[in-house]
Write an enzyme that holds these catalytic residues in place. Structure first.
Site: not given
Ligand code: 13P
Length: 265
Positions: A28, A30, A115, A117, A181, A187, A219
């Site tokens: 992803n 982002k 997601h 976020e 997640e 992150g 992560s």
């Molecule tokens: P990270 O791997 O940067 O922690 O992000 C995970 C994520 O949100 C994937 O959708």
């Protein structure tokens, strides 16, 4: 006696399904990247050639403007492309939005929905469910994200929260992927322990059954990929930061178990 026999047969069937489920290694991106990134699939292919990865699927979910150019380079490298979100409607007066059908027509085969976020910005279970349904109607595989916050985990509510999210966010469809997640692991460099992951994935498995892939995200890095990807009921990973670099995405993909063999691409 009879019940025991049935249970044993069902148990072995569950193990068999688990064994043959193809891992899905999904990046992803982002809100990262530019048009120059369309050469990334070629770079990935150098680190991990398609002929050596027939046992798994690799997916990249870039920002929308880069889907079409990436589809061209990804198909050469046998990598799937996905969106990071879609609107519930097929089309209409929804400025700035993209429908699942549009993603499909640009060449995407998957779309991430719900997601954390986006949930943090007001996306509810009901909206996630409608988006997953819209994706299904457009013949595109929804990756439905769930996960608890740190406060929810610390108060012992993680399983209840995730179970409830699944019950409320998954529509009545048979083809979808779940991505677990934990929000506090995204992150942050913090990963859930293998036993936390196994525990939550077992809870999810009970709800979704044996035919649905359950990815772990939060992560995931080359250094922890093998342990995570070999955990029971983990059928792949959803990777943020480490998916921006093709060497690390390839290293994570190489850590996926090799016991699944059905060719999908
Ligand atoms: P990270 O791997 O940067 O922690 O992000 C995970 C994520 O949100 C994937 O959708």
């Amino acid at each position: 006696m009879f019940t025991l026999a049935v249970r044993t047969i069902l148990g072995s069937f569950a193990k068999y399904m688990e064994m043959i489920m193809r891992p899905l290694i999904a990046g992803n991106w982002k809100m990262h990247g530019d048009m120059g990134w369309s050469d990334k699939p070629e770079v990935f292919e150098k680190y991990y050639p398609a002929k050596s990865r027939e046992h798994l699927d690799v997916l990249i979910c870039p920002p929308s403007p880069f889907i079409a150019p990436l589809v061209r380079s990804c198909s050469k490298a046998q990598i799937y492309v996905g969106g990071q979100n879609c609107h519930v409607a097929e089309s209409g007066a929804h400025t700035g939005e993209v429908s699942a059908g549009m993603l499909k027509s640009a060449g995407a085969n998957y779309v991430i929905v719900g997601h954390s976020e986006r949930r943090a910005n007001g996306e509810t279970d009901v909206m996630v469910k409608e988006k997953a349904l819209a994706a299904n109607k457009a013949n595109i595989m929804p990756i439905i994200c769930v996960g608890e916050s740190l406060a929810q985990r610390e108060s012992g509510k993680a399983s209840d929260v995730v179970s409830q999210q699944i019950k409320s966010s998954v529509p009545n469809i048979t083809d979808y992927v779940i991505a677990y997640e934990p929000i506090w692991a995204i992150g942050t460099g913090k990963t859930a322990t293998a036993s936390d992951i196994a525990e939550m994935h077992a809870v999810i498995r009970k709800i979704v059954g044996n035919k649905i892939k359950i990815l772990y995200g939060g992560s995931v890095k080359p250094a922890n990929a093998q342990q995570i990807l070999s955990t029971a009921n983990v059928n792949g990973a959803l990777i943020g930061g480490a998916s921006l670099d093709m060497e690390s995405l390839a290293a994570i993909a190489k850590a996926a178990p090799k016991n699944a063999s059905t060719k999908n691409y």
